[in-house]
Design an enzyme around this catalytic site. Structure first.
Site, PDB file in Angstrom:
ATOM      1  N   ARG A  91      85.402  40.980  46.597  1.00  0.00           N
ATOM      2  CA  ARG A  91      86.936  41.433  46.859  1.00  0.00           C
ATOM      3  C   ARG A  91      87.029  41.744  48.105  1.00  0.00           C
ATOM      4  O   ARG A  91      86.213  42.584  49.025  1.00  0.00           O
ATOM      5  CB  ARG A  91      87.130  42.765  45.836  1.00  0.00           C
ATOM      6  CG  ARG A  91      88.560  42.945  46.042  1.00  0.00           C
ATOM      7  CD  ARG A  91      88.803  44.236  45.213  1.00  0.00           C
ATOM      8  NE  ARG A  91      88.359  45.610  45.569  1.00  0.00           N
ATOM      9  CZ  ARG A  91      88.432  46.603  44.806  1.00  0.00           C
ATOM     10  NH1 ARG A  91      89.176  46.807  43.676  1.00  0.00           N
ATOM     11  NH2 ARG A  91      87.993  47.662  45.041  1.00  0.00           N
TER      12      ARG A  91
ATOM     13  N   HIS B  89      86.855  57.625  42.738  1.00  0.00           N
ATOM     14  CA  HIS B  89      85.869  56.933  43.291  1.00  0.00           C
ATOM     15  C   HIS B  89      84.631  57.636  43.202  1.00  0.00           C
ATOM     16  O   HIS B  89      83.446  57.275  42.979  1.00  0.00           O
ATOM     17  CB  HIS B  89      86.109  56.324  44.631  1.00  0.00           C
ATOM     18  CG  HIS B  89      86.843  55.103  44.370  1.00  0.00           C
ATOM     19  ND1 HIS B  89      86.218  53.838  43.908  1.00  0.00           N
ATOM     20  CD2 HIS B  89      88.147  54.872  44.466  1.00  0.00           C
ATOM     21  CE1 HIS B  89      87.284  53.181  43.909  1.00  0.00           C
ATOM     22  NE2 HIS B  89      88.457  53.508  43.889  1.00  0.00           N
TER      23      HIS B  89
ATOM     24  N   ARG C  41      95.738  58.483  39.439  1.00  0.00           N
ATOM     25  CA  ARG C  41      94.678  58.294  38.674  1.00  0.00           C
ATOM     26  C   ARG C  41      93.615  59.566  39.155  1.00  0.00           C
ATOM     27  O   ARG C  41      92.452  59.657  38.683  1.00  0.00           O
ATOM     28  CB  ARG C  41      93.923  56.851  39.034  1.00  0.00           C
ATOM     29  CG  ARG C  41      93.433  56.770  40.350  1.00  0.00           C
ATOM     30  CD  ARG C  41      93.363  55.157  40.519  1.00  0.00           C
ATOM     31  NE  ARG C  41      91.820  54.881  40.782  1.00  0.00           N
ATOM     32  CZ  ARG C  41      91.139  53.782  41.122  1.00  0.00           C
ATOM     33  NH1 ARG C  41      91.876  52.904  41.414  1.00  0.00           N
ATOM     34  NH2 ARG C  41      89.697  53.670  41.069  1.00  0.00           N
TER      35      ARG C  41
ATOM     36  N   CYS D 209      87.995  44.299  35.055  1.00  0.00           N
ATOM     37  CA  CYS D 209      87.002  45.050  36.223  1.00  0.00           C
ATOM     38  C   CYS D 209      87.346  46.378  36.374  1.00  0.00           C
ATOM     39  O   CYS D 209      86.572  47.117  37.160  1.00  0.00           O
ATOM     40  CB  CYS D 209      86.795  44.363  37.323  1.00  0.00           C
ATOM     41  SG  CYS D 209      88.105  44.383  38.415  1.00  0.00           S
TER      42      CYS D 209
ATOM     43  N   GLU E  61      96.880  44.415  39.358  1.00  0.00           N
ATOM     44  CA  GLU E  61      96.729  45.861  39.370  1.00  0.00           C
ATOM     45  C   GLU E  61      97.988  46.797  39.733  1.00  0.00           C
ATOM     46  O   GLU E  61      97.853  47.875  39.726  1.00  0.00           O
ATOM     47  CB  GLU E  61      95.377  46.475  39.856  1.00  0.00           C
ATOM     48  CG  GLU E  61      95.262  46.039  41.506  1.00  0.00           C
ATOM     49  CD  GLU E  61      94.103  46.542  42.145  1.00  0.00           C
ATOM     50  OE1 GLU E  61      93.481  47.447  41.738  1.00  0.00           O
ATOM     51  OE2 GLU E  61      93.923  45.993  43.127  1.00  0.00           O
TER      52      GLU E  61
ATOM     53  N   ARG F 297      83.069  45.691  45.601  1.00  0.00           N
ATOM     54  CA  ARG F 297      83.947  46.300  46.405  1.00  0.00           C
ATOM     55  C   ARG F 297      83.292  46.531  47.935  1.00  0.00           C
ATOM     56  O   ARG F 297      82.692  47.569  48.155  1.00  0.00           O
ATOM     57  CB  ARG F 297      84.048  47.889  45.628  1.00  0.00           C
ATOM     58  CG  ARG F 297      84.519  47.763  44.365  1.00  0.00           C
ATOM     59  CD  ARG F 297      84.875  49.350  43.958  1.00  0.00           C
ATOM     60  NE  ARG F 297      85.511  49.580  42.923  1.00  0.00           N
ATOM     61  CZ  ARG F 297      85.211  49.852  41.458  1.00  0.00           C
ATOM     62  NH1 ARG F 297      84.008  49.875  41.479  1.00  0.00           N
ATOM     63  NH2 ARG F 297      86.316  49.933  40.529  1.00  0.00           N
TER      64      ARG F 297
ATOM     65  N   ASN G  18      92.290  50.421  36.332  1.00  0.00           N
ATOM     66  CA  ASN G  18      92.149  51.774  37.006  1.00  0.00           C
ATOM     67  C   ASN G  18      93.505  51.907  37.495  1.00  0.00           C
ATOM     68  O   ASN G  18      94.370  53.171  37.335  1.00  0.00           O
ATOM     69  CB  ASN G  18      91.089  52.115  38.060  1.00  0.00           C
ATOM     70  CG  ASN G  18      89.856  51.706  37.593  1.00  0.00           C
ATOM     71  OD1 ASN G  18      89.560  51.852  36.103  1.00  0.00           O
ATOM     72  ND2 ASN G  18      88.711  51.389  38.352  1.00  0.00           N
ATOM     73  N   ASP G  19      94.009  51.057  38.534  1.00  0.00           N
ATOM     74  CA  ASP G  19      95.249  51.156  39.169  1.00  0.00           C
ATOM     75  C   ASP G  19      96.582  50.798  38.308  1.00  0.00           C
ATOM     76  O   ASP G  19      97.352  51.512  38.236  1.00  0.00           O
ATOM     77  CB  ASP G  19      95.191  50.321  40.496  1.00  0.00           C
ATOM     78  CG  ASP G  19      94.448  51.057  41.889  1.00  0.00           C
ATOM     79  OD1 ASP G  19      94.705  52.213  41.795  1.00  0.00           O
ATOM     80  OD2 ASP G  19      93.752  50.623  42.391  1.00  0.00           O
TER      81      ASP G  19
HETATM   82  C1  PEP Z   1      90.844  48.903  39.400  1.00  0.00           C
HETATM   83  O1  PEP Z   1      91.883  49.426  40.083  1.00  0.00           O
HETATM   84  O2  PEP Z   1      90.773  48.683  38.222  1.00  0.00           O
HETATM   85  C2  PEP Z   1      89.799  48.499  40.330  1.00  0.00           C
HETATM   86  C3  PEP Z   1      88.791  47.783  39.562  1.00  0.00           C
HETATM   87  O3  PEP Z   1      89.800  48.655  41.626  1.00  0.00           O
HETATM   88  P1  PEP Z   1      89.651  50.216  42.208  1.00  0.00           P
HETATM   89  O4  PEP Z   1      89.120  50.967  41.221  1.00  0.00           O
HETATM   90  O5  PEP Z   1      88.424  49.791  43.331  1.00  0.00           O
HETATM   91  O6  PEP Z   1      90.848  50.725  42.821  1.00  0.00           O
HETATM   92 MG    MG Z   2      92.298  49.102  42.198  1.00  0.00          MG
END
Ligand code: PEP
Ligand code: MG
Length: 587
Positions: A341, A198, A476, A513, A442, A305, A465-466
């Site tokens: 979200r 993050h 990650r 996203c 995800e 977010r 991402n997840d």
């Molecule tokens: C993801 O997991 O791709 C996502 C957009 O959510 P975050 O990065 O906030 O976990």
């Molecule tokens: Mg995520």
């Protein structure tokens, strides 16, 4: 010695956020202060108490300054935490006991203050009351500051960099990253981390070059060292020579000319050469990012977010407080959509100082987070749902749940939402009765049951991402295995194809996203796989739009078909990269 006369060293890491920066380093260390202990001569005891008084005054001035800056740059909720810090400095018991300890022991004032404050921190931490336990965190933080001032050490904080600096840290938590001084940070370099940590997502949205996964960079540099951070190639060059500076100067010039070309297309529509419109939206973490999203002509906010409103807040924001923030975003974007979200707290995003709500877990990413946490904290969840519903009255709101893992879980979340809608109807509070509700895809189990989830919602947004971390079993944020985190793994491509097909069969639009969406190397692949919308950090909208306008959808589909027939992630990546390079030339 002037660090510019030292030998040049190049250190390789992971290229996490594009850009090049040159400047002096600020090392951010979260370590405890080391306090020397010694006896104070009787004739110097009055001076010692005076030293303590001055340190308290300086600390008070510093905290008030940070509070004002945070309020101005981030928001009043985040600034409120510093009120609690100021109160600590007025605590009669803490100050009085420190002086009594000093009078009886004769040890230096730092030693006495450290001993007494530690005793209080421990006592607070053991009390079975959330509010008092939070005060333990405040006290610890303020005590560190006072000790720094007593010892005459430079302060070590991210939200008050003395000058424009390259921030070098071992790790930066999401709550720390939210306080990063936007006007003073030149670049971000971390020992740990990956492209989807993050702190990195935050750096990218701030257009800060970032290189992470550097292992021991914090041990190799000192405050004031000069360095180049190359966020394109993932290298940090310590003490760069004149010839290296010259070479980078040339690269920077080229990049700047290219960026100007990108900005020119910003205001044009995102349509491919064969006439297919593509929806490009923005990911935001804070309400003030709406301005950048609009400046880069985002067609809406594809991911808001909301947990960032909570991360550094001293307490859980109320329904009304949340409404004000959501409403400001929704009104600023109207009539364009804002996908809000619901809370994705927990995992790598616990609220600062709320250990009881976010207990330590062995596997936080697979633990008590996001929708799981919300369903068990239904009062907090309902406050947020009502705030989002009320905000829907002021514009075009869509609601989205994170980390849904089954149709049953989605049904439970929707049932709580229905309760909130009924409550608002009973209170005669207006909201958009037709507000669309979507879910993030995800978790592999959600992807595999996309057909079932599609029956209970209006859209999907794929969180790559997840999804990638869970499908490939690659944490990650773990730099040791970051090279195995491959968005072009055939398992990912097949999953994306399946989710898109199941969604389209039931007439649901699909967006992506995750960070993949904002990378122009991957964007054609995603579009070729049938994804309808890409949502990304606002800063990346121009590069993706530029590429969209330089390609045909027919070619993107051919790229996706070819990629699905290949077996090696590296080979697939190479095809995507070649696709991009053939269409976007920097010279
Ligand atoms: C993801 O997991 O791709 C996502 C957009 O959510 P975050 O990065 O906030 O976990
Ligand atoms: Mg995520």
């Amino acid at each position: 010695m002037d660090s510019r006369s030292k030998t040049e060293i190049t250190v390789q890491g992971i290229a996490a956020s594009q850009g090049i920066a040159y400047g002096q380093i600020f090392v951010y260390l979260q370590s405890e202060v080391e306090v020397p202990s010694y006896q104070v001569e009787p004739e110097k005891r009055i001076d010692e108490v005076g030293r303590f008084d001055r340190a308290l005054i300086v600390t008070r001035q510093q905290i008030s300054k940070i509070k004002n800056e945070v309020e101005k740059n981030i928001g009043p909720e985040e600034a409120a935490i510093f009120d609690a810090h100021l109160l600590v400095l007025e605590d009669e018991a803490l100050i009085g006991e420190t002086i009594r300890e000093f009078e009886s022991s004769g040890r230096n004032i730092e030693t006495c203050f450290q001993k007494i404050s530690a005793r209080y921190v421990q006592a607070f931490a053991e009390i079975d009351d959330e509010y008092i336990r939070e005060r333990a965190g405040d006290l610890r933080d303020v005590a560190q500051r006072v000790l720094h001032n007593l010892l005459g050490q430079a302060e070590n904080s991210l939200n008050r960099l003395a000058d424009r600096r390259i921030v070098v840290a071992s790790d930066i938590t999401p709550s720390e990253s939210a306080t990063l001084d936007r006007s003073a940070a030149l670049a971000l370099v971390m020992d740990t981390g990956s492209k989807t940590s993050h702190a990195v997502i935050m750096a990218r949205s701030m257009k800060l070059p970032a290189v992470v996964g550097m292992r021991d960079i914090t041990q190799r540099v000192t405050n004031g060292d000069w360095a180049i951070v190359d966020g394109y190639d993932g290298v940090v060059i310590l003490n760069p020579s004149e010839s290296t500076l010259f070479r980078y100067g040339k690269i920077l010039e080229k990049k700047k000319t290219f960026e100007a070309r990108l900005l020119e297309v910003s205001h044009q529509s995102a349509v491919t050469l064969d006439g297919v419109p593509v929806s490009l939206m923005a990911n935001i973490e804070k309400s003030d990012e709406v301005a950048t999203a609009k400046a880069f002509c985002a067609e809406g906010v594809g991911l808001y977010r909301t947990e960032f409103l909570f991360l550094n807040s001293a307490r859980i924001p109320s329904e009304q407080e949340q409404l004000l923030v959501y409403k400001s975003v929704v009104e600023a974007m109207a009539p364009l959509p804002v996908v809000i979200r619901t809370l994705d707290l927990g995992g790598d995003k616990p609220m600062a100082g709320k250990k009881d709500l976010f207990p330590k877990e062995t596997n936080p990413f697979m633990g008590f987070r996001a929708i799981r946490w919300c369903l068990e904290h239904s009062e907090i969840f309902k406050d947020q749902l009502r705030a989002i519903l009320m905000a829907s009255h002021y514009g075009n709101v869509r609601l989205m749940y994170p980390m849904i893992s089954s149709a049953e879980e989605l049904a439970r979340a929707n049932a709580v939402l229905a309760e909130c809608q009924a409550e608002l109807r009973a209170r005669r509070v207006p909201f958009d009765e037709t507000m669309q509700v979507g879910t993030m895809i995800e978790i592999p189990s959600a992807a595999q049951t996309a057909d079932l989830l599609a029956k209970q919602c209006a859209f999907f947004s794929i969180g790559t991402n997840d999804l990638i971390q869970y499908m490939l079993a690659i944490d990650r944020v773990n730099d040791r295995i970051a090279h195995l985190y491959e968005p072009t793994h055939p398992a990912i491509l097949r999953t994306l194809r399946f989710v898109v097909a199941e969604a389209h069969r039931q007439k649901l639009p699909v967006s992506v996203c995750g960070e993949m969406a904002g990378d122009p190397v991957f964007a054609p692949l995603l579009l070729g796989l049938g994804v309808n919308c890409l949502s990304m950090s606002p800063a990346w909208l121009p590069s993706v739009k530029y590429l969209v306008r330089a390609m045909t959808m027919a070619d993107a589909r051919a790229l996706a078909t070819e990629a699905l027939s290949l077996t090696s992630p590296k080979e697939i990546y190479a095809r995507c990269d070649a696709f991009y390079r053939a269409r976007v030339k920097m010279d």
